[in-house]
Design an enzyme around this catalytic site. Structure first.
Site, PDB file in Angstrom:
ATOM      1  N   GLU A 144       0.829  -1.192   0.000  1.00 47.65           N
ATOM      2  CA  GLU A 144       0.000   0.000   0.000  1.00 47.65           C
ATOM      3  C   GLU A 144       0.868   1.248   0.000  1.00 47.65           C
ATOM      4  OE1 GLU A 144      -3.989  -1.667   2.220  1.00 47.65           O
ATOM      5  OE2 GLU A 144      -2.524  -0.613   3.429  1.00 47.65           O
ATOM      6  N   GLY A 164       7.175  -1.933   5.882  1.00 45.78           N
ATOM      7  CA  GLY A 164       8.570  -2.367   5.833  1.00 45.78           C
ATOM      8  C   GLY A 164       9.552  -1.432   6.493  1.00 45.78           C
ATOM      9  N   ASN A 171      -2.684   3.661  16.989  1.00 48.42           N
ATOM     10  CA  ASN A 171      -3.908   3.181  16.350  1.00 48.42           C
ATOM     11  C   ASN A 171      -4.037   1.694  16.607  1.00 48.42           C
ATOM     12  OD1 ASN A 171      -5.421   5.194  14.725  1.00 48.42           O
ATOM     13  ND2 ASN A 171      -3.358   5.572  13.972  1.00 48.42           N
ATOM     14  N   CYS A 194       0.063   5.255   7.677  1.00 50.84           N
ATOM     15  CA  CYS A 194       1.461   4.967   7.417  1.00 50.84           C
ATOM     16  C   CYS A 194       2.022   4.246   8.620  1.00 50.84           C
ATOM     17  CB  CYS A 194       2.230   6.258   7.202  1.00 50.84           C
ATOM     18  SG  CYS A 194       1.981   6.910   5.575  1.00 50.84           S
TER      19      CYS A 194
HETATM   20  N1  SAH Z   1       9.852   0.635   9.617  1.00 52.36           N
HETATM   21  C1  SAH Z   1       9.925   2.034   9.721  1.00 52.36           C
HETATM   22  C2  SAH Z   1       8.955   2.759   8.813  1.00 52.36           C
HETATM   23  C3  SAH Z   1       7.560   2.237   8.709  1.00 52.36           C
HETATM   24  S1  SAH Z   1       6.615   2.398  10.156  1.00 52.36           S
HETATM   25  C4  SAH Z   1       9.786   2.466  11.160  1.00 52.36           C
HETATM   26  O1  SAH Z   1       9.408   1.659  12.002  1.00 52.36           O
HETATM   27  O2  SAH Z   1      10.077   3.629  11.450  1.00 52.36           O
HETATM   28  C5  SAH Z   1       6.218   4.149  10.181  1.00 52.36           C
HETATM   29  C6  SAH Z   1       5.784   4.688  11.545  1.00 52.36           C
HETATM   30  O3  SAH Z   1       4.489   4.192  11.942  1.00 52.36           O
HETATM   31  C7  SAH Z   1       6.746   4.265  12.643  1.00 52.36           C
HETATM   32  O4  SAH Z   1       7.090   5.330  13.482  1.00 52.36           O
HETATM   33  C8  SAH Z   1       5.928   3.229  13.369  1.00 52.36           C
HETATM   34  O5  SAH Z   1       6.383   3.020  14.646  1.00 52.36           O
HETATM   35  C9  SAH Z   1       4.540   3.810  13.292  1.00 52.36           C
HETATM   36  N2  SAH Z   1       3.495   2.837  13.660  1.00 52.36           N
HETATM   37  C10 SAH Z   1       3.550   1.489  13.530  1.00 52.36           C
HETATM   38  N3  SAH Z   1       2.426   0.936  14.025  1.00 52.36           N
HETATM   39  C11 SAH Z   1       1.634   1.935  14.466  1.00 52.36           C
HETATM   40  C12 SAH Z   1       0.352   1.986  15.104  1.00 52.36           C
HETATM   41  N4  SAH Z   1      -0.329   0.888  15.351  1.00 52.36           N
HETATM   42  N5  SAH Z   1      -0.129   3.205  15.431  1.00 52.36           N
HETATM   43  C13 SAH Z   1       0.551   4.345  15.159  1.00 52.36           C
HETATM   44  N6  SAH Z   1       1.774   4.350  14.560  1.00 52.36           N
HETATM   45  C14 SAH Z   1       2.314   3.165  14.218  1.00 52.36           C
HETATM   46 FE1  SF4 Z   2       8.671  -2.887  10.775  1.00 49.63          FE
HETATM   47 FE2  SF4 Z   2       6.374  -1.934  11.681  1.00 49.63          FE
HETATM   48 FE3  SF4 Z   2       8.498  -2.018  13.269  1.00 49.63          FE
HETATM   49 FE4  SF4 Z   2       8.456  -0.261  11.233  1.00 49.63          FE
HETATM   50  S1  SF4 Z   2       7.084  -0.268  13.018  1.00 49.63           S
HETATM   51  S2  SF4 Z   2      10.142  -1.609  11.840  1.00 49.63           S
HETATM   52  S3  SF4 Z   2       7.297  -1.465   9.715  1.00 49.63           S
HETATM   53  S4  SF4 Z   2       7.445  -3.811  12.403  1.00 49.63           S
END
Ligand code: SAH
Ligand code: SF4
Length: 381
Positions: A100, A179, A309, A354
């Site tokens: 996505e 990712g 979330n 995101c």
């Molecule tokens: N892997 C990278 C980028 C993708 S995640 C990373 O972890 O930074 C992008 C952002 O979304 C990250 O800061 C991650 O911690 C946040 N994120 C992941 N799950 C989430 C959730 N359930 N609610 C809010 N933010 C979330």
């Molecule tokens: Fe991977 Fe999700 Fe952790 Fe980012 S927040 S490193 S996408 S498992």
């Protein structure tokens, strides 16, 4: 040498920059033609083949026909939020998996910069995916629950921008989709190289890479991607809590991560964006705010507090109360004088924030909301 005989190897994306450059070079065709081909695909997104690209040498058409496709991924669906600020794109890759990407339209006349309204109109930010799934397994993340499936090629990363450009003019790109971009480092660097060159011409200052904190990659980041923004998913101010919620913290301990960030900042002099997900009773207490403030005292940093979330029934976490978020922000700002924003949630009707993206899980979340990254946008000129 392998012959070009019977078996039909799958053709690669023209946006796989290193591959097309090496094929052109081997065939004695100038690399100057490559951006023209990209421009053509960008302007003719439904072109089935590359025969229509104007003014190429005859050898180039033959090579393109044999080894390349204009795009290898297909846009399956595009869902708009009711308020039209957010569009979620579901994109099917050549290997049958899907990822996505999310377009966020941010009206700058409503935004604020240092308390003042900003000039300008609607700017769009594209949140891209770098992998199918993720092996880092953060406990609060929907993508993490999928495990790791595959890396995207640089061309597949770029194709997300090609698909999104049909809907909006994209000015900013954030690697906050599915990712861990730094676990697909070569493709990341190659894709950003394409984004910042002709015909896309995005400014590196408008690109942000978010990482869980892959220390060896952070050490190379400034050298390979100068001026690109670095966002770090810190999420906890000490090693113990970090390990509880992010298994990757064991491999990349907080102390090593902070040292890597310090030397990155010394070299680059760039502001670091710190992402901090607010989990009720886990990392959202006043003491944690003080710990975080102290940890960041020597940095030029902006903290983005991210309301958690929920990711479906399996989640053990709860979203922090507004009151706790405000208190936390007050400490970091007031006592430690660190710029701190709270991430707004938008587009609640099209599940897909995101960092929370997950494709093809039977229990697809319905509670997610796309995140408008006005926090990072607000600090960018
Ligand atoms: N892997 C990278 C980028 C993708 S995640 C990373 O972890 O930074 C992008 C952002 O979304 C990250 O800061 C991650 O911690 C946040 N994120 C992941 N799950 C989430 C959730 N359930 N609610 C809010 N933010 C979330
Ligand atoms: Fe991977 Fe999700 Fe952790 Fe980012 S927040 S490193 S996408 S498992």
């Amino acid at each position: 040498m392998a012959s070009s005989s019977t078996a039909t190897p799958s053709r690669r994306s023209v946006f796989d920059a290193a591959y097309i450059r090496s094929e052109f070079s081997a065939a004695g065709i100038s690399a100057h033609f490559i951006p023209l081909i990209w421009k053509y695909v960008l302007q003719n997104p439904w072109c089935g083949d590359l025969c229509g690209v104007p003014s190429l040498p005859a050898t180039a058409y033959a090579l393109l026909q044999q080894k390349f496709r204009p795009t290898t991924s297909t846009l399956t669906t595009a869902a708009d939020s009711k308020d039209r600020t957010t569009t979620k794109l579901l994109i099917r890759l050549q290997n049958g998996e899907s990822v996505e990407a999310v377009i966020m339209r941010y009206d700058t006349t409503l935004g604020k910069y240092d308390g003042k309204p900003r000039s300008g109109g609607v700017r769009s930010t594209l949140c891209v995916s770098s992998q199918v799934g993720c092996k880092m397994g953060c406990r609060f993340c929907a993508t993490g629950t999928m495990g790791f499936k595959s890396n995207l090629s640089s061309g597949e990363i770029v194709e997300q921008l090609v698909h999104a450009s049909r809907y909006s003019q994209i000015r900013n790109v954030v690697f906050m989709g599915m990712g861990e971009p730094m676990n697909n480092y070569n493709a990341l660097v190659e894709a950003i190289g394409v984004f910042t060159g002709s015909p896309f011409q995005l400014s590196p200052k408008r690109i942000t890479v978010s990482t869980v904190g892959i220390v060896h990659a952070i050490n190379k980041f400034h050298n390979d991607l100068p001026h690109v923004n670095l966002a770090v998913s810190l999420h906890a101010p000490d090693q113990d809590i970090r390990c509880q919620i992010m298994p990757a913290a064991r491999a990349f301990p907080l102390e090593k991560l902070m040292n890597a960030l310090q030397s990155y900042q010394n070299k680059s002099n760039q502001t670091i964006f710190i992402e901090y997900i607010m989990l009720d009773g886990v990392n959202d207490q006043e003491e944690h705010a003080h710990q975080l403030g102290k940890l960041l005292e020597t940095f030029k940093a902006v903290v983005n507090l991210i309301p958690f979330n929920p990711i479906g029934s399996s989640s053990n976490f709860k979203t922090s109360s507004d009151q706790n978020v405000k208190k936390f922000q007050k400490v970091i700002r007031g006592i430690y004088n660190i710029r701190t924003t709270v991430r707004q949630q938008m587009g609640q009707d099209i599940a897909g924030a995101c960092g929370q993206l997950v494709v093809s899980l039977p229990d697809e979340r319905s509670t997610g909301g796309a995140t408008l990254l006005s926090d990072i946008e607000d600090f960018r000129i």
